[in-house]
Motif scaffolding. Structure first.
Motif, PDB file in Angstrom:
ATOM      1  N   ASN A  69      -4.473  45.809 -54.864  1.00  0.00           N
ATOM      2  CA  ASN A  69      -5.460  46.065 -53.820  1.00  0.00           C
ATOM      3  C   ASN A  69      -5.643  44.872 -52.894  1.00  0.00           C
ATOM      4  OD1 ASN A  69      -6.935  48.853 -54.174  1.00  0.00           O
ATOM      5  ND2 ASN A  69      -6.270  48.123 -56.174  1.00  0.00           N
ATOM      6  N   GLN A  70      -5.532  43.677 -53.428  1.00  0.00           N
ATOM      7  CA  GLN A  70      -5.610  42.479 -52.584  1.00  0.00           C
ATOM      8  C   GLN A  70      -4.396  42.393 -51.665  1.00  0.00           C
ATOM      9  OE1 GLN A  70      -6.091  39.577 -55.667  1.00  0.00           O
ATOM     10  NE2 GLN A  70      -8.262  40.021 -55.931  1.00  0.00           N
ATOM     11  N   GLU A  71      -3.206  42.670 -52.200  1.00  0.00           N
ATOM     12  CA  GLU A  71      -1.992  42.608 -51.379  1.00  0.00           C
ATOM     13  C   GLU A  71      -1.969  43.702 -50.310  1.00  0.00           C
ATOM     14  OE1 GLU A  71       1.768  42.005 -53.275  1.00  0.00           O
ATOM     15  OE2 GLU A  71       0.976  40.425 -54.571  1.00  0.00           O
ATOM     16  N   ALA A  72      -2.622  44.835 -50.599  1.00  0.00           N
ATOM     17  CA  ALA A  72      -2.698  45.926 -49.629  1.00  0.00           C
ATOM     18  C   ALA A  72      -3.858  45.716 -48.645  1.00  0.00           C
ATOM     19  CB  ALA A  72      -2.878  47.258 -50.353  1.00  0.00           C
ATOM     20  N   SER A  73      -4.632  44.646 -48.830  1.00  0.00           N
ATOM     21  CA  SER A  73      -5.817  44.345 -48.004  1.00  0.00           C
ATOM     22  C   SER A  73      -6.826  45.490 -48.025  1.00  0.00           C
ATOM     23  CB  SER A  73      -5.407  44.035 -46.559  1.00  0.00           C
ATOM     24  OG  SER A  73      -4.591  42.887 -46.525  1.00  0.00           O
ATOM     25  N   LEU A  74      -7.015  46.060 -49.214  1.00  0.00           N
ATOM     26  CA  LEU A  74      -7.973  47.144 -49.382  1.00  0.00           C
ATOM     27  C   LEU A  74      -9.226  46.636 -50.096  1.00  0.00           C
ATOM     28  CD1 LEU A  74      -5.503  49.931 -50.546  1.00  0.00           C
ATOM     29  CD2 LEU A  74      -6.565  49.679 -48.286  1.00  0.00           C
ATOM     30  N   PRO A  75     -10.392  46.835 -49.497  1.00  0.00           N
ATOM     31  CA  PRO A  75     -11.626  46.386 -50.144  1.00  0.00           C
ATOM     32  C   PRO A  75     -11.921  47.264 -51.362  1.00  0.00           C
ATOM     33  CG  PRO A  75     -12.149  47.744 -48.253  1.00  0.00           C
ATOM     34  CD  PRO A  75     -10.653  47.558 -48.250  1.00  0.00           C
ATOM     35  N   TYR A  76     -12.560  46.687 -52.357  1.00  0.00           N
ATOM     36  CA  TYR A  76     -12.964  47.486 -53.511  1.00  0.00           C
ATOM     37  C   TYR A  76     -14.225  46.898 -54.123  1.00  0.00           C
ATOM     38  CZ  TYR A  76     -10.492  43.893 -56.239  1.00  0.00           C
ATOM     39  OH  TYR A  76     -10.058  42.710 -56.779  1.00  0.00           O
ATOM     40  N   ASP A  77     -15.010  47.785 -54.762  1.00  0.00           N
ATOM     41  CA  ASP A  77     -16.249  47.378 -55.409  1.00  0.00           C
ATOM     42  C   ASP A  77     -16.009  46.968 -56.857  1.00  0.00           C
ATOM     43  OD1 ASP A  77     -17.724  47.980 -53.067  1.00  0.00           O
ATOM     44  OD2 ASP A  77     -17.751  50.092 -53.638  1.00  0.00           O
ATOM     45  N   LYS A  78     -15.174  47.765 -57.551  1.00  0.00           N
ATOM     46  CA  LYS A  78     -14.845  47.404 -58.934  1.00  0.00           C
ATOM     47  C   LYS A  78     -13.605  48.129 -59.398  1.00  0.00           C
ATOM     48  CE  LYS A  78     -18.193  50.552 -61.064  1.00  0.00           C
ATOM     49  NZ  LYS A  78     -19.236  50.641 -62.081  1.00  0.00           N
ATOM     50  N   VAL A  79     -13.023  47.570 -60.443  1.00  0.00           N
ATOM     51  CA  VAL A  79     -11.860  48.152 -61.114  1.00  0.00           C
ATOM     52  C   VAL A  79     -12.247  48.293 -62.571  1.00  0.00           C
ATOM     53  CG1 VAL A  79      -9.445  47.821 -61.769  1.00  0.00           C
ATOM     54  CG2 VAL A  79     -10.252  47.003 -59.535  1.00  0.00           C
ATOM     55  N   GLU A  80     -12.110  49.497 -63.099  1.00  0.00           N
ATOM     56  CA  GLU A  80     -12.466  49.676 -64.505  1.00  0.00           C
ATOM     57  C   GLU A  80     -11.509  50.628 -65.202  1.00  0.00           C
ATOM     58  OE1 GLU A  80     -16.427  51.246 -64.945  1.00  0.00           O
ATOM     59  OE2 GLU A  80     -16.206  52.484 -63.182  1.00  0.00           O
ATOM     60  N   GLU A  81     -11.360  50.430 -66.494  1.00  0.00           N
ATOM     61  CA  GLU A  81     -10.505  51.279 -67.302  1.00  0.00           C
ATOM     62  C   GLU A  81     -11.142  52.656 -67.410  1.00  0.00           C
ATOM     63  OE1 GLU A  81      -8.943  51.496 -71.889  1.00  0.00           O
ATOM     64  OE2 GLU A  81      -9.294  49.514 -71.013  1.00  0.00           O
ATOM     65  N   VAL A  82     -10.318  53.702 -67.280  1.00  0.00           N
ATOM     66  CA  VAL A  82     -10.808  55.075 -67.399  1.00  0.00           C
ATOM     67  C   VAL A  82      -9.863  55.891 -68.270  1.00  0.00           C
ATOM     68  CG1 VAL A  82     -11.962  55.086 -65.157  1.00  0.00           C
ATOM     69  CG2 VAL A  82      -9.623  55.892 -65.314  1.00  0.00           C
ATOM     70  N   MET A  83     -10.345  57.037 -68.695  1.00  0.00           N
ATOM     71  CA  MET A  83      -9.508  57.994 -69.401  1.00  0.00           C
ATOM     72  C   MET A  83      -9.193  59.102 -68.409  1.00  0.00           C
ATOM     73  SD  MET A  83     -11.383  58.128 -73.103  1.00  0.00           S
ATOM     74  CE  MET A  83     -10.158  59.227 -73.785  1.00  0.00           C
ATOM     75  N   ASP A  84      -7.945  59.234 -68.028  1.00  0.00           N
ATOM     76  CA  ASP A  84      -7.497  60.284 -67.118  1.00  0.00           C
ATOM     77  C   ASP A  84      -7.103  61.481 -67.970  1.00  0.00           C
ATOM     78  OD1 ASP A  84      -6.770  61.539 -64.739  1.00  0.00           O
ATOM     79  OD2 ASP A  84      -4.731  60.715 -64.799  1.00  0.00           O
ATOM     80  N   LEU A  85      -7.774  62.592 -67.772  1.00  0.00           N
ATOM     81  CA  LEU A  85      -7.564  63.777 -68.605  1.00  0.00           C
ATOM     82  C   LEU A  85      -6.953  64.892 -67.765  1.00  0.00           C
ATOM     83  CD1 LEU A  85     -11.034  63.669 -70.384  1.00  0.00           C
ATOM     84  CD2 LEU A  85      -8.858  62.749 -71.227  1.00  0.00           C
ATOM     85  N   PRO A  86      -5.635  64.928 -67.647  1.00  0.00           N
ATOM     86  CA  PRO A  86      -4.994  65.988 -66.850  1.00  0.00           C
ATOM     87  C   PRO A  86      -5.147  67.353 -67.546  1.00  0.00           C
ATOM     88  CG  PRO A  86      -3.347  64.623 -67.927  1.00  0.00           C
ATOM     89  CD  PRO A  86      -4.685  64.006 -68.228  1.00  0.00           C
ATOM     90  N   ALA A  87      -5.123  68.390 -66.735  1.00  0.00           N
ATOM     91  CA  ALA A  87      -5.208  69.751 -67.283  1.00  0.00           C
ATOM     92  C   ALA A  87      -3.964  70.057 -68.101  1.00  0.00           C
ATOM     93  CB  ALA A  87      -5.347  70.760 -66.146  1.00  0.00           C
ATOM     94  N   ARG A  88      -4.149  70.783 -69.148  1.00  0.00           N
ATOM     95  CA  ARG A  88      -3.014  71.199 -69.975  1.00  0.00           C
ATOM     96  C   ARG A  88      -2.834  72.696 -69.781  1.00  0.00           C
ATOM     97  NH1 ARG A  88      -1.800  66.965 -73.682  1.00  0.00           N
ATOM     98  NH2 ARG A  88      -3.498  65.492 -73.728  1.00  0.00           N
ATOM     99  N   HIS A  89      -1.634  73.096 -69.507  1.00  0.00           N
ATOM    100  CA  HIS A  89      -1.364  74.513 -69.247  1.00  0.00           C
ATOM    101  C   HIS A  89      -0.681  75.150 -70.426  1.00  0.00           C
ATOM    102  CE1 HIS A  89      -2.371  74.166 -64.968  1.00  0.00           C
ATOM    103  NE2 HIS A  89      -1.954  72.931 -65.125  1.00  0.00           N
TER     104      HIS A  89
END
Length: 89
Positions: A69-89
């Motif tokens: 995000n710094q190299e892309a010059s994109l501002p951000y408030d925070k970065v945090e670990e998440v659980m990404d739960l994709p749909a299961r078909h």
């Protein structure tokens, strides 16, 4: 790899600018990966009501995502670990 959410506010951003920001994140993730620190851009969600954006990345560390995000010059408030739960078909 761990999934991280990058939260940011993009007040007044246009659809064209949002698209450019997404492309910058994708390109920066590729560049950081090429330097030996694998980061994959997954997707973004933009909430127009309050100009909030959440971008998901996979990486081995929070620092690698911050670097993207710094190299892309994109501002951000925070970065945090998440659980990404994709749909299961």
């Amino acid at each position: 790899m761990t999934t991280y959410a990058v939260q940011r506010h993009l007040q007044g951003i246009t659809l064209q600018q949002l698209s450019a920001a997404q492309q910058a994140a994708i390109e920066a993730a590729k560049a950081v990966s090429a330097q030996g620190d694998p980061v994959t851009y997954i997707r973004s969600n933009f909430f127009p009501a309050d100009q909030r954006c959440t971008c998901l990345f996979e990486a081995q560390s929070r620092e690698a995502v911050e670097r993207v995000n710094q190299e892309a010059s994109l501002p951000y408030d925070k970065v945090e670990e998440v659980m990404d739960l994709p749909a299961r078909h």
